[in-house]
Design a protein around this motif. Structure first.
Motif, PDB file in Angstrom:
ATOM      1  N   VAL A   1      79.229  73.659  77.369  1.00 41.61           N
ATOM      2  CA  VAL A   1      80.375  72.790  77.621  1.00 41.61           C
ATOM      3  C   VAL A   1      80.499  72.657  79.131  1.00 41.61           C
ATOM      4  O   VAL A   1      80.652  73.648  79.842  1.00 41.61           O
ATOM      5  CB  VAL A   1      81.675  73.377  77.025  1.00 41.61           C
ATOM      6  N   ASN A   2      80.387  71.438  79.632  1.00 47.53           N
ATOM      7  CA  ASN A   2      80.423  71.151  81.075  1.00 47.53           C
ATOM      8  C   ASN A   2      79.395  71.972  81.846  1.00 47.53           C
ATOM      9  O   ASN A   2      79.656  72.482  82.929  1.00 47.53           O
ATOM     10  CB  ASN A   2      81.827  71.380  81.638  1.00 47.53           C
TER      11      ASN A   2
ATOM     12  N   ASP B   1      85.554  66.404  78.273  1.00 47.06           N
ATOM     13  CA  ASP B   1      84.544  67.457  78.399  1.00 47.06           C
ATOM     14  C   ASP B   1      83.196  66.937  77.914  1.00 47.06           C
ATOM     15  O   ASP B   1      83.114  66.122  77.005  1.00 47.06           O
ATOM     16  CB  ASP B   1      84.923  68.689  77.571  1.00 47.06           C
ATOM     17  N   LYS B   2      82.121  67.416  78.542  1.00 48.78           N
ATOM     18  CA  LYS B   2      80.756  67.081  78.139  1.00 48.78           C
ATOM     19  C   LYS B   2      80.200  68.266  77.350  1.00 48.78           C
ATOM     20  O   LYS B   2      80.127  69.377  77.862  1.00 48.78           O
ATOM     21  CB  LYS B   2      79.873  66.840  79.354  1.00 48.78           C
ATOM     22  N   VAL B   3      79.812  68.016  76.112  1.00 52.01           N
ATOM     23  CA  VAL B   3      79.243  69.060  75.257  1.00 52.01           C
ATOM     24  C   VAL B   3      77.777  68.719  75.031  1.00 52.01           C
ATOM     25  O   VAL B   3      77.438  67.609  74.641  1.00 52.01           O
ATOM     26  CB  VAL B   3      79.982  69.147  73.903  1.00 52.01           C
ATOM     27  N   THR B   4      76.890  69.678  75.308  1.00 54.87           N
ATOM     28  CA  THR B   4      75.461  69.507  75.121  1.00 54.87           C
ATOM     29  C   THR B   4      74.988  70.586  74.166  1.00 54.87           C
ATOM     30  O   THR B   4      75.338  71.753  74.337  1.00 54.87           O
ATOM     31  CB  THR B   4      74.716  69.639  76.465  1.00 54.87           C
ATOM     32  N   PHE B   5      74.212  70.195  73.171  1.00 51.74           N
ATOM     33  CA  PHE B   5      73.694  71.189  72.235  1.00 51.74           C
ATOM     34  C   PHE B   5      72.358  70.739  71.684  1.00 51.74           C
ATOM     35  O   PHE B   5      72.034  69.560  71.657  1.00 51.74           O
ATOM     36  CB  PHE B   5      74.688  71.458  71.098  1.00 51.74           C
ATOM     37  N   ARG B   6      71.563  71.726  71.280  1.00 53.23           N
ATOM     38  CA  ARG B   6      70.218  71.467  70.758  1.00 53.23           C
ATOM     39  C   ARG B   6      70.231  71.691  69.258  1.00 53.23           C
ATOM     40  O   ARG B   6      70.638  72.734  68.774  1.00 53.23           O
ATOM     41  CB  ARG B   6      69.215  72.400  71.421  1.00 53.23           C
TER      42      ARG B   6
ATOM     43  N   SER C   1      73.932  65.071  73.655  1.00 56.26           N
ATOM     44  CA  SER C   1      74.899  65.098  74.736  1.00 56.26           C
ATOM     45  C   SER C   1      76.057  64.201  74.330  1.00 56.26           C
ATOM     46  O   SER C   1      75.873  63.000  74.124  1.00 56.26           O
ATOM     47  CB  SER C   1      74.250  64.598  76.024  1.00 56.26           C
ATOM     48  N   ILE C   2      77.250  64.793  74.200  1.00 53.26           N
ATOM     49  CA  ILE C   2      78.401  64.006  73.771  1.00 53.26           C
ATOM     50  C   ILE C   2      79.566  64.234  74.725  1.00 53.26           C
ATOM     51  O   ILE C   2      79.642  65.260  75.398  1.00 53.26           O
ATOM     52  CB  ILE C   2      78.831  64.341  72.329  1.00 53.26           C
ATOM     53  N   THR C   3      80.447  63.261  74.787  1.00 57.12           N
ATOM     54  CA  THR C   3      81.673  63.357  75.569  1.00 57.12           C
ATOM     55  C   THR C   3      82.840  63.377  74.593  1.00 57.12           C
ATOM     56  O   THR C   3      82.911  62.536  73.695  1.00 57.12           O
ATOM     57  CB  THR C   3      81.810  62.148  76.517  1.00 57.12           C
TER      58      THR C   3
END
Length: 126
Positions: free
Chosen positions: A30-31, A45-50, A57-59
């Motif tokens: 997160v961020n 917030d920017k959430v990045t996950f694999r 990558s989502i906002t």
């Protein structure tokens, strides 16, 4: 809202336990910071996950009250994932099907012999 609950609410994961496991494996940030399941997320917030060989990558646009229907997901998030990643995943799937069709099971003895003949035929021609 907690990051595990948020990703479950916007239907990226089937259960909250799956999100928790991804957090424990450091697959969710997160961020730019690795997130624990209890990390709070807020709008912008920017959430990045694999997940499934794709780095999403989502906002966060808004916080849902509880799990939402698939048609309403876009109200609560903006997907910033590049389309090239999805195209690359499709190419991977197609390359796997090239070698052996899905659902055909294990190769039979005849299939193995046919493959061996193909390999030997190419060596003799050289």
């Amino acid at each position: 809202m907690r990051v595990d609950k948020y990703l479950w609410c916007v239907r990226y994961y089937k259960t909250r336990n799956m999100v928790t496991e991804a957090c424990k494996k450091n697959h969710i940030t997160v961020n730019g910071q690795v997130a624990k399941p209890s990390k709070e997320v807020f709008p912008t917030d920017k959430v990045t996950f694999r997940k499934d060989q794709i780095t999403y990558s989502i906002t966060v646009l808004d916080i849902p009250q509880n799990r939402v229907g698939a048609k309403l997901v876009d109200i609560y998030r903006k997907d910033d994932t590049s389309p090239e990643l999805f195209a690359h995943l499709e190419l991977l799937k197609l390359s796997k099907e090239h070698y052996r069709k899905t659902g055909t099971g294990r190769p039979t003895k005849k299939d193995r012999r046919d493959l061996d003949e193909l390999d030997f035929g190419s060596e003799e021609n050289q």
